[in-house]
Scaffold this motif. Sequence first.
Motif, PDB file in Angstrom:
ATOM      1  N   UNK A  78       1.100  -1.168  -0.008  1.00 12.05           N
ATOM      2  CA  UNK A  78       0.157  -0.013  -0.041  1.00 12.05           C
ATOM      3  C   UNK A  78       0.885   1.292   0.082  1.00 12.05           C
ATOM      4  N   UNK A  79       1.870   1.339   0.795  1.00  9.97           N
ATOM      5  CA  UNK A  79       2.755   2.527   0.710  1.00  9.97           C
ATOM      6  C   UNK A  79       3.522   2.508  -0.592  1.00  9.97           C
ATOM      7  N   UNK A  80       3.865   1.408  -1.059  1.00  9.58           N
ATOM      8  CA  UNK A  80       4.467   1.401  -2.618  1.00  9.58           C
ATOM      9  C   UNK A  80       3.629   2.320  -3.483  1.00  9.58           C
ATOM     10  N   UNK A  81       2.306   1.654  -3.511  1.00  8.49           N
ATOM     11  CA  UNK A  81       1.306   2.090  -4.424  1.00  8.49           C
ATOM     12  C   UNK A  81       1.055   3.789  -4.511  1.00  8.49           C
ATOM     13  N   UNK A  82       1.101   4.359  -2.940  1.00  6.23           N
ATOM     14  CA  UNK A  82       0.952   5.715  -2.617  1.00  6.23           C
ATOM     15  C   UNK A  82       2.164   6.547  -2.965  1.00  6.23           C
ATOM     16  N   UNK A  83       3.373   6.058  -3.097  1.00  2.99           N
ATOM     17  CA  UNK A  83       4.697   6.786  -3.390  1.00  2.99           C
ATOM     18  C   UNK A  83       5.346   6.216  -4.601  1.00  2.99           C
ATOM     19  N   UNK A  84       4.902   5.364  -5.519  1.00  2.00           N
ATOM     20  CA  UNK A  84       5.585   5.157  -6.832  1.00  2.00           C
ATOM     21  C   UNK A  84       5.649   6.319  -7.628  1.00  2.00           C
ATOM     22  N   UNK A  85       4.828   7.131  -7.643  1.00  2.00           N
ATOM     23  CA  UNK A  85       4.716   8.432  -8.755  1.00  2.00           C
ATOM     24  C   UNK A  85       5.155   9.710  -7.721  1.00  2.00           C
ATOM     25  N   UNK A  86       5.794   9.355  -6.650  1.00  2.00           N
ATOM     26  CA  UNK A  86       6.255  10.550  -5.930  1.00  2.00           C
ATOM     27  C   UNK A  86       7.690  11.133  -6.507  1.00  2.00           C
ATOM     28  N   UNK A  87       8.493  10.326  -7.286  1.00  2.00           N
ATOM     29  CA  UNK A  87       9.823  10.726  -7.598  1.00  2.00           C
ATOM     30  C   UNK A  87      10.539   9.497  -8.044  1.00  2.00           C
TER      31      UNK A  87
END
Length: 461
Positions: A78-87
């Motif tokens: 879940x954390x990966x999905x939330x942050x994969x597009x943050x940089x």
Amino acid sequence: MSTATHRDAAEIGRTAKGPRAVPLLGDQRAAGNLSSVDTTIGNGLRVLAVRKANVPLVELRLRIPFAGADPLHPAMAEVLAETILTGTARRDRIEIDTELALIGGEVNATVDPERLSVNGSALADGLPTLLDVLADVLTSASYVDNEVGRESARLVERLAVSRTQPRVIAREALLKHVYGDHPVTREMPEAEDVAKVTPDAVRALHARAVLPRGSVLVVVGDIVPESVVSDIEKALQGWQADAEAAVLPPLPAVTGRDVLLVPRAGAVQSQIRLIAQALPRTDPRYAALQLANLAYGGYFSSRLVENIREDKGYTYSAHSGFEFTGATATVGVDADTANDVSAAAVLETFYELGKLALVPPTEEEVESVRQYAVGSLLTSTASQAGLASQLSALAAGGLGAEWLAEHPARLAAVTVEEVAQAALDYFAPVRFTGVVVGDAESLAPRLAALGGFTVGEPAQS
């Protein structure tokens, strides 16, 4: 000031010569004649590219099998999905958002126990940029500490709110009751597990689990499929791995047994959730079962809706429908009711199951649901986004554009007798189990009178 008087629907539907004739249905045309390419490129990724040039846009759906046995996997995923597009190594969050905005595009990521989904859209001439951003994210997402920390904190807050929602409580209770400790039950991580996730753990998960082999990329839009496949292979040439994406273990078969009453003290409404084993889309009998489901509770004019909504007013909405997980299919029934009518609603829900099996749909009913099935399929695939999403779901079961194009003909060929047999085989009440979540003090005596209910542990809310 207007002097026109209001006319109700009945008045509008009449003329001086009697009721206004309902226009005949037009020919239902399949979503066929789609120019498409379905192939596997060098890195093991299956690519399904379809030309649908009604608007100069393109839709992208990437589906990566993303199962995991680690108890912390749901939280890390879940954390990966939330942050994969943050940089990434080349772009920060602002640069990603800016480049997408310049092509009228957007990208988002979601995850569940079965898959990681990366979905995007853009103007058709912006597809090279969209693919470049996608490749950058897949190969060098950075998961910098502050982004992971910020998104994890937001996720913990959202989880706290979500777990107070009756529908979420009912969903978790149903999955646990039916599938026990199977990984499919962990649709939402625990908040305390999210707090344990580190940026290093997310980077490690990306490296071992965000893999092309076994994954599917669907691209639909104003494109030339053959050229797009070549562009995709070039853009994603750096996304390589020998391992294959992790597939969810097969689900155990759903067997009919007692329905579980899940106590939720003080609740003013109850959530009714029933489930039974069904047929996958690849089964020759699926079309007949689809029509049987529609007749039971799959659309607004179904028997279940007519009974517990229109006739008795027990619920605002009742519904039955299919859920597909890997090669497994189930049919579910759901309704939310006030406590004082919950037992009666359960009784009527099972009554309609038995009635469908023993008093099968008439020829008129079958024709009505047939028209609805074909029409809703065509409507859902009329847009590029709808078609892309449908193809992505089909691809998970190994199917492609051909199945979609041929399905209206399968629906048209189903006989009344085949629908009756499907109803008897798959909608018999003894095949169902499920949960009722509500106030046990008021519900338990009434449900006990019906039989077939067991009281479980209180819901955590």
